[in-house]
Design an enzyme around this catalytic site. Sequence first.
Site, PDB file in Angstrom:
ATOM      1  N   ASN A  77       0.799  -1.218   0.000  1.00 22.00           N
ATOM      2  CA  ASN A  77       0.000   0.000   0.000  1.00 22.00           C
ATOM      3  C   ASN A  77       0.834   1.271   0.000  1.00 22.00           C
ATOM      4  O   ASN A  77       0.306   2.359  -0.211  1.00 22.00           O
ATOM      5  CB  ASN A  77      -0.919  -0.031   1.236  1.00 22.00           C
ATOM      6  CG  ASN A  77      -1.685   1.252   1.433  1.00 22.00           C
ATOM      7  OD1 ASN A  77      -2.567   1.581   0.659  1.00 22.00           O
ATOM      8  ND2 ASN A  77      -1.334   1.997   2.471  1.00 22.00           N
ATOM      9  N   TYR A 143       3.368   9.934 -11.023  1.00 19.24           N
ATOM     10  CA  TYR A 143       2.407   9.126 -10.270  1.00 19.24           C
ATOM     11  C   TYR A 143       1.656   8.167 -11.200  1.00 19.24           C
ATOM     12  O   TYR A 143       1.547   6.969 -10.925  1.00 19.24           O
ATOM     13  CB  TYR A 143       1.426  10.060  -9.558  1.00 19.24           C
ATOM     14  CG  TYR A 143       0.433   9.373  -8.661  1.00 19.24           C
ATOM     15  CD1 TYR A 143       0.817   8.872  -7.418  1.00 19.24           C
ATOM     16  CD2 TYR A 143      -0.912   9.259  -9.020  1.00 19.24           C
ATOM     17  CE1 TYR A 143      -0.104   8.260  -6.574  1.00 19.24           C
ATOM     18  CE2 TYR A 143      -1.838   8.659  -8.192  1.00 19.24           C
ATOM     19  CZ  TYR A 143      -1.428   8.160  -6.967  1.00 19.24           C
ATOM     20  OH  TYR A 143      -2.338   7.559  -6.139  1.00 19.24           O
TER      21      TYR A 143
END
Length: 251
Positions: A77, A143
Amino acid sequence: MKRVLITAGGSGIGLAMAQAFDADDYEIHVTDVNEAALNALPSHFKGHLADASAEEDMKAVFKKITQAGGLDALCANAGIAGPTAAIEDVALADWQTCVSVNLEGAFLAAKYAAPLMKTAGRGSIVITSSTAGQYGYPFRAPYAAAKWAMIGLMKTLAMELGPYGIRANAICPGAVEGPRMEGVLEREASAKGMTRDEVYAGYAVGTSMRSFVEASDIADMAVFLSSDKARLVSGQVIAVDGHTENPDPKI
């Protein structure tokens, strides 16, 4: 008792995952770079101060998990938003940091989880990607590139590890309420010459559900994907985003 490791589990989505797995009677192991966040976790959680993108840190974490008895579920995560800027204004160092934390963090977690799960003959790997891993996102090149690559990693893990009874899936959160998203909103507003509220509204209008999502929505999906109810769910990209229609919010 089943055991789960959640990277970057001291706050936000990771903490929500830890709480959801705890409610499902897992032994909780959490990594984070924020020592204060780890110290604030419930006393029965196992906190590990570690950078998910640093191999020596992750080796040390997995040594402890091996000693604890192995691993049933991994939630890779860890991630950062990276810079919000036009491509010509993105510094190489900022690109490398964003890709390292997001992509290399997932790679290292999977690398060291796989042998434990192979020994057990079962396991679930859940990678937190993003709707940025499904669409192009203007002003978010590092990203988006990292999150697309994480989906490629996940699909490869599903094929490679499936014969050992190990499943791999990716969750793609949309706009998640919380401090991290607030930072993204402010940076996008600056880059696009808009107000924070205009960008926020654009994200919500860009979903068919007209809503941001909560961290708990992501956590619930992670628990489901790691459960026996999802025993044949592998190699899947599952968006929890209220159905994103417009990944570049505009009013």
